[in-house]
Design a protein around this motif. Structure first.
Motif, PDB file in Angstrom:
ATOM      1  N   VAL A   1      20.470  -3.994   4.762  1.00  0.00           N
ATOM      2  CA  VAL A   1      21.277  -4.499   5.860  1.00  0.00           C
ATOM      3  C   VAL A   1      20.391  -4.906   7.028  1.00  0.00           C
ATOM      4  O   VAL A   1      20.550  -5.977   7.603  1.00  0.00           O
ATOM      5  CB  VAL A   1      22.323  -3.445   6.283  1.00  0.00           C
ATOM      6  CG1 VAL A   1      22.925  -3.797   7.623  1.00  0.00           C
ATOM      7  CG2 VAL A   1      23.410  -3.356   5.233  1.00  0.00           C
ATOM      8  N   THR A   2      19.427  -4.046   7.361  1.00  0.00           N
ATOM      9  CA  THR A   2      18.511  -4.391   8.449  1.00  0.00           C
ATOM     10  C   THR A   2      17.766  -5.679   8.133  1.00  0.00           C
ATOM     11  O   THR A   2      17.649  -6.558   8.975  1.00  0.00           O
ATOM     12  CB  THR A   2      17.493  -3.258   8.672  1.00  0.00           C
ATOM     13  OG1 THR A   2      18.218  -2.083   9.029  1.00  0.00           O
ATOM     14  CG2 THR A   2      16.527  -3.589   9.799  1.00  0.00           C
TER      15      THR A   2
ATOM     16  N   GLU B   1      10.173   0.739   4.294  1.00  0.00           N
ATOM     17  CA  GLU B   1      11.119   0.023   5.128  1.00  0.00           C
ATOM     18  C   GLU B   1      11.057  -1.449   4.737  1.00  0.00           C
ATOM     19  O   GLU B   1      10.232  -1.856   3.945  1.00  0.00           O
ATOM     20  CB  GLU B   1      10.724   0.198   6.596  1.00  0.00           C
ATOM     21  CG  GLU B   1      10.941   1.607   7.094  1.00  0.00           C
ATOM     22  CD  GLU B   1      12.413   2.008   7.124  1.00  0.00           C
ATOM     23  OE1 GLU B   1      13.268   1.110   7.248  1.00  0.00           O
ATOM     24  OE2 GLU B   1      12.706   3.195   7.004  1.00  0.00           O
ATOM     25  N   THR B   2      11.922  -2.217   5.301  1.00  0.00           N
ATOM     26  CA  THR B   2      11.904  -3.643   5.018  1.00  0.00           C
ATOM     27  C   THR B   2      10.525  -4.211   5.302  1.00  0.00           C
ATOM     28  O   THR B   2       9.955  -3.978   6.348  1.00  0.00           O
ATOM     29  CB  THR B   2      12.909  -4.356   5.932  1.00  0.00           C
ATOM     30  OG1 THR B   2      14.157  -3.745   5.750  1.00  0.00           O
ATOM     31  CG2 THR B   2      13.000  -5.816   5.594  1.00  0.00           C
TER      32      THR B   2
ATOM     33  N   GLU C   1       1.464   3.478  -3.313  1.00  0.00           N
ATOM     34  CA  GLU C   1       0.528   4.544  -3.669  1.00  0.00           C
ATOM     35  C   GLU C   1       0.721   5.749  -2.771  1.00  0.00           C
ATOM     36  O   GLU C   1       0.482   6.871  -3.158  1.00  0.00           O
ATOM     37  CB  GLU C   1      -0.917   4.063  -3.527  1.00  0.00           C
ATOM     38  CG  GLU C   1      -1.208   2.828  -4.329  1.00  0.00           C
ATOM     39  CD  GLU C   1      -2.381   2.052  -3.733  1.00  0.00           C
ATOM     40  OE1 GLU C   1      -3.415   2.701  -3.465  1.00  0.00           O
ATOM     41  OE2 GLU C   1      -2.250   0.840  -3.548  1.00  0.00           O
ATOM     42  N   GLN C   2       1.128   5.455  -1.550  1.00  0.00           N
ATOM     43  CA  GLN C   2       1.250   6.498  -0.548  1.00  0.00           C
ATOM     44  C   GLN C   2       2.543   7.281  -0.695  1.00  0.00           C
ATOM     45  O   GLN C   2       2.756   8.267  -0.027  1.00  0.00           O
ATOM     46  CB  GLN C   2       1.245   5.866   0.839  1.00  0.00           C
ATOM     47  CG  GLN C   2      -0.115   5.416   1.281  1.00  0.00           C
ATOM     48  CD  GLN C   2      -0.800   6.547   2.005  1.00  0.00           C
ATOM     49  OE1 GLN C   2      -1.371   7.442   1.381  1.00  0.00           O
ATOM     50  NE2 GLN C   2      -0.729   6.531   3.317  1.00  0.00           N
ATOM     51  N   ASN C   3       3.434   6.760  -1.484  1.00  0.00           N
ATOM     52  CA  ASN C   3       4.763   7.341  -1.618  1.00  0.00           C
ATOM     53  C   ASN C   3       5.505   7.413  -0.292  1.00  0.00           C
ATOM     54  O   ASN C   3       6.273   8.320  -0.039  1.00  0.00           O
ATOM     55  CB  ASN C   3       4.720   8.734  -2.241  1.00  0.00           C
ATOM     56  CG  ASN C   3       4.493   8.635  -3.726  1.00  0.00           C
ATOM     57  OD1 ASN C   3       4.973   7.693  -4.360  1.00  0.00           O
ATOM     58  ND2 ASN C   3       3.751   9.576  -4.267  1.00  0.00           N
ATOM     59  N   VAL C   4       5.216   6.461   0.546  1.00  0.00           N
ATOM     60  CA  VAL C   4       5.944   6.387   1.805  1.00  0.00           C
ATOM     61  C   VAL C   4       7.230   5.638   1.525  1.00  0.00           C
ATOM     62  O   VAL C   4       7.233   4.658   0.812  1.00  0.00           O
ATOM     63  CB  VAL C   4       5.107   5.613   2.841  1.00  0.00           C
ATOM     64  CG1 VAL C   4       5.918   5.316   4.070  1.00  0.00           C
ATOM     65  CG2 VAL C   4       3.865   6.388   3.190  1.00  0.00           C
ATOM     66  N   THR C   5       8.326   6.140   2.067  1.00  0.00           N
ATOM     67  CA  THR C   5       9.567   5.410   1.908  1.00  0.00           C
ATOM     68  C   THR C   5       9.397   4.041   2.542  1.00  0.00           C
ATOM     69  O   THR C   5       8.959   3.922   3.676  1.00  0.00           O
ATOM     70  CB  THR C   5      10.717   6.145   2.607  1.00  0.00           C
ATOM     71  OG1 THR C   5      10.743   7.460   2.133  1.00  0.00           O
ATOM     72  CG2 THR C   5      12.023   5.470   2.320  1.00  0.00           C
TER      73      THR C   5
ATOM     74  N   LYS D   1      20.633   0.737   3.920  1.00  0.00           N
ATOM     75  CA  LYS D   1      20.229   0.658   5.318  1.00  0.00           C
ATOM     76  C   LYS D   1      19.158  -0.413   5.517  1.00  0.00           C
ATOM     77  O   LYS D   1      19.217  -1.210   6.443  1.00  0.00           O
ATOM     78  CB  LYS D   1      19.692   2.023   5.742  1.00  0.00           C
ATOM     79  CG  LYS D   1      19.601   2.236   7.206  1.00  0.00           C
ATOM     80  CD  LYS D   1      19.177   3.662   7.507  1.00  0.00           C
ATOM     81  CE  LYS D   1      17.692   3.848   7.264  1.00  0.00           C
ATOM     82  NZ  LYS D   1      17.239   5.213   7.557  1.00  0.00           N
ATOM     83  N   ASN D   2      18.190  -0.408   4.603  1.00  0.00           N
ATOM     84  CA  ASN D   2      17.097  -1.358   4.732  1.00  0.00           C
ATOM     85  C   ASN D   2      17.517  -2.769   4.371  1.00  0.00           C
ATOM     86  O   ASN D   2      17.089  -3.728   4.975  1.00  0.00           O
ATOM     87  CB  ASN D   2      15.915  -0.920   3.874  1.00  0.00           C
ATOM     88  CG  ASN D   2      15.308   0.352   4.400  1.00  0.00           C
ATOM     89  OD1 ASN D   2      15.251   0.550   5.604  1.00  0.00           O
ATOM     90  ND2 ASN D   2      14.906   1.234   3.506  1.00  0.00           N
TER      91      ASN D   2
ATOM     92  N   GLU E   1       0.835  -1.193   0.000  1.00  0.00           N
ATOM     93  CA  GLU E   1       0.000   0.000   0.000  1.00  0.00           C
ATOM     94  C   GLU E   1       0.875   1.251   0.000  1.00  0.00           C
ATOM     95  O   GLU E   1       0.483   2.304  -0.467  1.00  0.00           O
ATOM     96  CB  GLU E   1      -0.919   0.021   1.222  1.00  0.00           C
ATOM     97  CG  GLU E   1      -0.153   0.146   2.529  1.00  0.00           C
ATOM     98  CD  GLU E   1      -1.019   0.548   3.717  1.00  0.00           C
ATOM     99  OE1 GLU E   1      -2.240   0.446   3.629  1.00  0.00           O
ATOM    100  OE2 GLU E   1      -0.434   0.971   4.717  1.00  0.00           O
ATOM    101  N   GLU E   2       2.093   1.083   0.473  1.00  0.00           N
ATOM    102  CA  GLU E   2       3.002   2.221   0.556  1.00  0.00           C
ATOM    103  C   GLU E   2       3.314   2.825  -0.800  1.00  0.00           C
ATOM    104  O   GLU E   2       3.570   4.015  -0.922  1.00  0.00           O
ATOM    105  CB  GLU E   2       4.323   1.814   1.219  1.00  0.00           C
ATOM    106  CG  GLU E   2       4.175   1.291   2.609  1.00  0.00           C
ATOM    107  CD  GLU E   2       3.976  -0.215   2.623  1.00  0.00           C
ATOM    108  OE1 GLU E   2       4.329  -0.832   3.607  1.00  0.00           O
ATOM    109  OE2 GLU E   2       3.467  -0.766   1.623  1.00  0.00           O
TER     110      GLU E   2
END
Lengths: 530, 282
Positions: free
Chosen positions: A110-111, A81-82, A75-79, A107-108, A72-73
């Motif tokens: 690696v996490t 995360e893993t 569409e939201q243009n949210v960065t 970063k992601n 869903e992100e």
């Protein structure tokens, strides 16, 4: 009657956590979509929804959209995360740790990848190995992920040409060897059309190996930590109920009631009186992964951060650490500055004495020697000086106590692995090389190449390595000089390993296991002796 | 090689035991790490199955005691069965229980009729904030899980909130090798998520193995049961005859309905949970 309903359900097997890495557009999303699709992990309504969307936009149904739709992100243009998503084989469940590519990718990744049990390195069969292929593979090696599949993708575009597959895999395997990583499986696939992902392809008649899913099923979520030297970093000391409990997680090996132990770096010595796992007052032993409370026979003063180990098999009390590091801070890592240093449960303050090598994050080629700075997303080799001794192992000997993070202003900014250590008294501990960790698969057999090793060495190997020799697998070793070969002789002596030996101009070849040896022995046993 | 049915079930049992042990060990490690690094901790206990199972692991981590208070946010809209269960467990396990309530909002007539988003924010988020301010808690344990719902999948184990309770999910620090970020400024409190890596099935399997008492509302009254517990007006039971943990597990194996399908606030409008959570909702 439905027999399957009467059978016990598939167990809650430990899910295998996998990470899929590779160059942009080499087909990560499509492969994930294909794995989902062909294992039936996609709810029917979701699939229909995507088909409708594709139809409305006049596009053919594409698996890559599936992953997009699951986020869903997007569409939201949210960065992003893993994110973690799951599917199943008939054998077990899988968690795909997916870190989509963008600015914050390292970063992601690696996490996410630091939690992975296994990795799929995907390479476009047309394009071959590219920058990010190399870079991601290097991070896998830094994270100590040793279960790797190379998937050569998009082979439908080159008519499933075997020559193309061989060329790409040779290239990839060569690079992996150069960074000490071994791929257990090399698989020709088309993620888009589903060849050799879950279903065996009829278009790769020249290939008889496993599909991607079969290869994953062959991996094990169990780490080899149990076989490594026993270590328990002390997380805390609880003084309740008139008891003093040293709590922590056994990170490697097995600790038993009655074991004599030493704490590092203090050097204090005692014996294990009881191992507690509430509500159980006393268990006989605790293996890697188990959180316990330890009670000792003596009231010794031990601080959190110290490491409990067997009396004669201890980690080093290090003050100087030589390490490989990946840096994730927006502010660069600077030579001469101090950072927080966390390893096991210990904290210290570390000065970056030198950035010996700064590597190009894309090509991994040496960019600069004795650099002043390491920028965001760059990797390098550094030397750290600690403000007080801290117990540590080399990563090769024991990954759990051979990896650390650097902290800046309270936040983790870098991850590193310990290449070598200097002790508090200035001496350098003997370097331990694990033969099992250096084993490179090759079509003609297996090789451990130690030509780059010199100095005071000690060799070690786990039980699976010894079992391979006993099973008659062909394993060769190469050395450049006499000293590493001497270390090998000690190891072979200790483990009763037969071998044959050949000296050449540029070094030594050793072949492990010697079938002819048995007949030789039988021959002389009845004879007059030598 | 094929296994006999008894060997198969033995193997399954052993694998399940190892698997649950691994989940439990990770949770114990997180509890102890937080206890070592933070002064003034508290655990949010919703009385639901997740936070009750989490509470059980806390007792394991600290050898039978729970060395921090439990916070229950009482919206005044909770089912009376939940409160009875809460008080019974608190007594038996010798818990220090703190009950928080946004009295001001309740006096002003706050309820779901004023809007679900507004109601959740006032009666849950703000009530929690008042509690944190009053006691100066620096770390709050929360029993959320990655598999529950999209915005929770993005969480870290140690997740800071600023003074205004905001969660900056776009720029979270990396978390690797169990080296958690535990040093924060004074104006933050940290959300600690010890069971983030568990799934709904894991929780029920663990409850079965450990025989953990759970709120009776989860079990069918013959026709219906709750799958996720919330406030009475915004949470509906669903038709089910599952009256034991085994039957619940069997039911979950078959279902494809999401766990929080009965929770109205999740469906109010798109991304409501993400918005609620970025404001400090649990």
């Amino acid at each position: 009657m439905d027999i399957s309903a009467a059978m016990p359900k598939p167990p809650a097997e430990p899910a295998l956590r996998i990470v899929i890495v590779g160059h942009v557009d080499h087909g990560k999303s499509t492969l994930i979509g294909r794995l989902f699709f062909d294992t039936g992990a996609i709810p029917a309504e979701r699939q229909a929804e995507i088909e409708r969307t594709c139809q409305a936009q006049g596009r053919p149904f594409e698996l890559a959209y599936l992953m997009d739709a699951l986020e869903e992100e997007r569409e939201q243009n949210v960065t992003i995360e893993t994110t973690q998503t799951r599917f199943r084989s008939s054998r077990r469940g899988y968690v795909i740790i997916d870190a989509p590519g963008h600015r914050e990718f390292l970063k992601n990744m690696v996490t996410g990848a630091s939690e992975a049990d296994a990795a799929i390195l995907i390479v476009d069969g047309e394009e071959g190995v590219r920058e990010q292929t190399r870079r991601h593979a290097y991070i896998l090696s830094l994270l100590g992920i040793s279960q790797v599949v190379i998937a050569v993708n998009k082979l439908d575009r080159v008519g499933f040409d075997r020559g193309r597959f061989d060329a790409v895999t040779a290239d990839a395997v060569h690079f992996l060897h150069s960074i000490g990583l071994t791929a257990q499986f090399l698989i020709p696939i088309s993620a888009r059309e589903g060849d050799n992902v879950v279903r065996r392809s009829e278009r790769t008649h020249w290939y008889s190996g496993p599909t991607i899913l079969e290869a994953l099923d062959a991996f094990s979520p169990a780490t080899l930590d149990r076989l490594r030297p026993p270590r328990m970093p002390v997380q805390d000391v609880y003084r309740w109920d008139d008891r003093r409990r040293y709590v922590g997680r056994v990170e490697s090996g097995t600790l038993r009631r009655g074991d004599p132990v030493r704490f590092l770096p203090s050097g204090r010595v005692s014996r294990i009186r009881a191992i507690e796992r509430w509500p159980d007052d006393g268990v006989p032993q605790a293996s890697a992964g188990t959180c316990v409370g330890i009670m000792l026979e003596d009231e010794v003063y031990v601080e959190p951060g110290e490491v409990m180990a067997p009396l004669h098999d201890c980690p080093a009390a290090a003050v100087e650490v030589h390490a490989s590091l990946f840096w994730m801070g927006r502010e660069p890592l600077e030579a001469g500055r101090r950072y927080g240093f966390k390893i096991g449960t210990a904290d210290a303050s570390a000065e970056v004495v030198a950035i010996e090598e700064r590597l190009d994050p894309a090509s991994l080629e040496l960019k600069e020697r004795y650099a002043q700075k390491l920028l965001e997303s760059e990797v390098g080799r550094i030397v750290l000086h600690l403000d007080h001794p801290v117990a540590a192992d080399s990563f090769e000997l024991n990954p759990k106590l051979g990896r650390f993070v650097l902290v800046d202003q309270g936040v983790v900014r870098g991850g590193g692995i310990v290449r070598s250590l200097s002790l508090a008294d200035g001496a350098r501990p003997r370097r331990v090389i694990r033969l099992d960790g250096r084993l490179l698969a090759d079509p003609s057999g297996m090789l451990v190449d130690l030509r780059n090793e010199s100095g005071d060495l000690e060799l070690a190997a786990d039980e699976t390595f010894l079992a391979r020799i006993r099973a008659g697998e062909r394993i060769a070793l190469r050395f450049a000089g006499m000293r590493p070969f001497g270390a090998f002789l000690n190891w072979a002596w200790e483990h009763f390993v037969p071998f044959s030996f050949r000296r050449e101009q540029e070094g030594v070849w050793v072949s492990l296991g010697a079938p002819e040896y048995a007949s030789l022995r039988d021959h002389y046993q009845d004879g007059p002796g030598i | 090689m094929s296994l006999s049915p008894s060997q198969t079930s033995e193997l399954h049992e052993r694998l399940e035991a190892e698997y649950l042990d691994a989940l439990e060990n990770q949770t114990i490690f997180i509890f102890r790490e937080a206890y070592r690094r933070f002064e003034n901790l508290a655990m949010l206990w919703s009385i639901g199955k997740d936070s009750t199972a989490m509470l059980w692991v806390a007792r394991k981590a600290f050898f039978g005691r729970v060395p921090f208070p439990l916070v229950h946010i009482d919206t005044s809209l909770k089912h009376p069965v939940m409160l009875t269960f809460r008080d019974k467990i608190a007594r038996e396990w010798k818990l220090e229980l703190l009950v928080g309530q946004n009295k001001e909002a309740l006096a002003g007539g706050m309820g779901p009729s004023k809007g679900r988003f507004e109601c959740c924010t006032a009666l849950k988020t703000n009530a929690l904030q008042q509690m944190i301010d009053a006691h100066g808690f620096k770390g709050i344990f929360l029993g959320i899980r990655r598999d529950e719902e999209g915005s929770r999948a993005k969480e870290r184990v140690f997740s800071p909130r600023d003074r205004d309770f905001q969660w900056n999910f776009k720029d979270q620090p990396p978390e690797l090798w169990d080296q958690f970020n535990t040093a924060y400024g004074d104006d933050t409190h940290v959300r600690i998520h010890p069971i983030l890596h568990w799934t709904e099935m894991d929780i029920w399997r663990y409850i079965r193995r450990e025989r953990i008492p759970v709120c009776p509302l989860y079990f069918s009254d013959g026709t219906r049961r709750y799958r996720s517990l919330g406030c009475v007006p915004c949470n509906s039971p669903f038709p089910s005859t599952a009256g034991t943990v085994d039957e619940i597990l069997a039911e979950l194996e078959r279902t494809s309905t999401p766990e929080r399908a009965g929770r109205a606030q999740d469906h109010e409008k798109a991304y409501m949970m993400q918005k609620l959570r970025s404001l400090g909702y649990m």
